[in-house]
Design a protein around this motif. Structure first.
Motif, PDB file in Angstrom:
ATOM      1  N   PHE A 179       1.080  -1.220   0.149  1.00 48.31           N
ATOM      2  CA  PHE A 179      -0.125   0.044  -0.232  1.00 48.31           C
ATOM      3  C   PHE A 179       0.783   1.327   0.068  1.00 48.31           C
ATOM      4  CE2 PHE A 179      -2.568  -3.407   1.675  1.00 48.31           C
ATOM      5  CZ  PHE A 179      -3.588  -3.151   1.015  1.00 48.31           C
ATOM      6  N   ALA A 180       2.185   0.939   0.487  1.00 43.09           N
ATOM      7  CA  ALA A 180       2.952   2.320   0.615  1.00 43.09           C
ATOM      8  C   ALA A 180       3.334   2.887  -0.925  1.00 43.09           C
ATOM      9  CB  ALA A 180       4.228   1.810   1.346  1.00 43.09           C
ATOM     10  N   PHE A 181       3.193   1.864  -2.000  1.00 41.34           N
ATOM     11  CA  PHE A 181       3.363   2.261  -3.334  1.00 41.34           C
ATOM     12  C   PHE A 181       2.179   2.887  -4.145  1.00 41.34           C
ATOM     13  CE2 PHE A 181       5.838  -2.062  -2.889  1.00 41.34           C
ATOM     14  CZ  PHE A 181       6.822  -1.572  -1.921  1.00 41.34           C
ATOM     15  N   ASP A 182       1.086   2.781  -3.418  1.00 43.21           N
ATOM     16  CA  ASP A 182      -0.025   3.221  -4.146  1.00 43.21           C
ATOM     17  C   ASP A 182      -0.331   4.706  -3.787  1.00 43.21           C
ATOM     18  OD1 ASP A 182      -2.500   3.806  -5.116  1.00 43.21           O
ATOM     19  OD2 ASP A 182      -3.598   2.179  -4.015  1.00 43.21           O
ATOM     20  N   PRO A 225       5.919   8.113  -0.711  1.00 44.65           N
ATOM     21  CA  PRO A 225       6.759   8.285  -1.919  1.00 44.65           C
ATOM     22  C   PRO A 225       8.251   7.608  -1.489  1.00 44.65           C
ATOM     23  CG  PRO A 225       6.163  10.493  -0.936  1.00 44.65           C
ATOM     24  CD  PRO A 225       5.385   9.478  -0.195  1.00 44.65           C
ATOM     25  N   LYS A 226       8.608   7.847  -0.590  1.00 46.04           N
ATOM     26  CA  LYS A 226      10.022   7.536  -0.021  1.00 46.04           C
ATOM     27  C   LYS A 226      10.145   5.802  -0.281  1.00 46.04           C
ATOM     28  CE  LYS A 226      10.805  11.746   2.565  1.00 46.04           C
ATOM     29  NZ  LYS A 226      10.626  12.243   3.868  1.00 46.04           N
ATOM     30  N   SER A 227       9.095   5.098  -0.204  1.00 44.53           N
ATOM     31  CA  SER A 227       9.188   3.914  -0.071  1.00 44.53           C
ATOM     32  C   SER A 227       9.353   3.049  -1.493  1.00 44.53           C
ATOM     33  CB  SER A 227       7.958   3.029   0.668  1.00 44.53           C
ATOM     34  OG  SER A 227       8.350   1.519   0.869  1.00 44.53           O
ATOM     35  N   ASP A 228      10.630   2.692  -1.871  1.00 50.00           N
ATOM     36  CA  ASP A 228      10.742   2.154  -3.218  1.00 50.00           C
ATOM     37  C   ASP A 228      10.468   0.822  -3.367  1.00 50.00           C
ATOM     38  OD1 ASP A 228      12.161   1.353  -5.428  1.00 50.00           O
ATOM     39  OD2 ASP A 228      14.089   2.169  -4.953  1.00 50.00           O
ATOM     40  N   PRO A 229       9.818   0.532  -4.435  1.00 51.13           N
ATOM     41  CA  PRO A 229       9.414  -1.042  -4.621  1.00 51.13           C
ATOM     42  C   PRO A 229      10.370  -2.172  -4.616  1.00 51.13           C
ATOM     43  CG  PRO A 229       8.222   0.342  -5.993  1.00 51.13           C
ATOM     44  CD  PRO A 229       9.069   1.149  -5.264  1.00 51.13           C
ATOM     45  N   PRO A 250      11.739  -1.752  -0.253  1.00 52.83           N
ATOM     46  CA  PRO A 250      10.631  -1.519   0.416  1.00 52.83           C
ATOM     47  C   PRO A 250      10.823  -0.960   1.900  1.00 52.83           C
ATOM     48  CG  PRO A 250       9.844  -3.611  -0.526  1.00 52.83           C
ATOM     49  CD  PRO A 250      11.689  -3.285  -0.722  1.00 52.83           C
ATOM     50  N   ARG A 251      10.302   0.247   2.191  1.00 52.00           N
ATOM     51  CA  ARG A 251      10.583   0.652   3.406  1.00 52.00           C
ATOM     52  C   ARG A 251       9.780   0.068   4.584  1.00 52.00           C
ATOM     53  NH1 ARG A 251      11.381   6.940   4.900  1.00 52.00           N
ATOM     54  NH2 ARG A 251      13.020   6.589   3.264  1.00 52.00           N
ATOM     55  N   TRP A 252       8.192  -0.398   4.460  1.00 57.89           N
ATOM     56  CA  TRP A 252       7.330  -0.608   5.066  1.00 57.89           C
ATOM     57  C   TRP A 252       6.882  -2.147   5.034  1.00 57.89           C
ATOM     58  CZ3 TRP A 252       8.014   2.510   8.774  1.00 57.89           C
ATOM     59  CH2 TRP A 252       8.135   3.851   8.396  1.00 57.89           C
ATOM     60  N   ILE A 253       6.858  -2.708   6.042  1.00 55.66           N
ATOM     61  CA  ILE A 253       6.354  -4.235   6.221  1.00 55.66           C
ATOM     62  C   ILE A 253       5.147  -4.548   6.986  1.00 55.66           C
ATOM     63  CG2 ILE A 253       7.304  -6.315   7.626  1.00 55.66           C
ATOM     64  CD1 ILE A 253       9.105  -5.738   5.230  1.00 55.66           C
TER      65      ILE A 253
END
Length: 147
Positions: free
Chosen positions: A72-75, A83-87, A90-93
DNA sequence: GCCAACGTTGGC
DNA sequence: GCCAACGTTGGC
């Protein structure tokens, strides 16, 4: 794990297909690290209702999938877009949780605070706003005796 | 709605 | 690296 019942309560989890849902939207590094590093398949979790009339523990869940990227961080359309989470990195888990049971009654925050046995419970530490916190085996067992 | 406690951001 | 400003959480 905390959630606001108005947003996603234990009844919402109960009504999901297979009574399972991904625990998305966590945007705090400490909480993320716990999902990434500490949560293992089969681990049990208290479901805590926060920011409501009667904050407290309402049920039990089980981890059915270990940490994986919170997509969801990419959407850009998602509320928790980052926007800072790069696929590619990924920054978030998030993890997947499955409903196990609803307690016969809510074990309220107010009540937990009164128990000497829970003096070290992370939830009760001053100013703690983490949405995910560890519970020791001893604390877990004691809390269940309160039901 | 208030506000304390935190986390994050960004200028310097 | 410091720290002020700001945003969020969540109990009350």
């Amino acid at each position: 794990m905390k959630s606001e019942p108005d947003t996603f309560g234990i009844h919402d989890l109960l009504n999901k297909p297979k009574q399972t849902e991904h625990w998305d939207g966590v945007r705090n590094y400490q909480a993320r690290n716990m999902m990434r590093d500490d949560m293992k398949l089969g681990d049990l979790v208290f479901f805590y209702h926060s920011n409501c009339d009667e904050p407290g523990i309402v049920g039990i869940m089980e981890i059915v999938r270990e940490g994986y990227p919170d997509f969801f961080a990419f959407d850009p359309e998602d509320k928790h877009f980052d926007p800072k989470s790069d696929p590619a990195n990924p920054r978030w888990i998030m993890v997947d949780v499955k409903y196990l049971k609803t307690l016969s009654r809510t074990i309220t925050l107010k009540e937990l605070k009164l128990k000497e046995e829970l003096a070290d419970l992370a939830l009760l530490r001053r100013g703690n706003r983490l949405s995910i916190m560890p519970v020791s085996k001893a604390q877990w067992d004691f809390i269940l005796t309160l039901e």
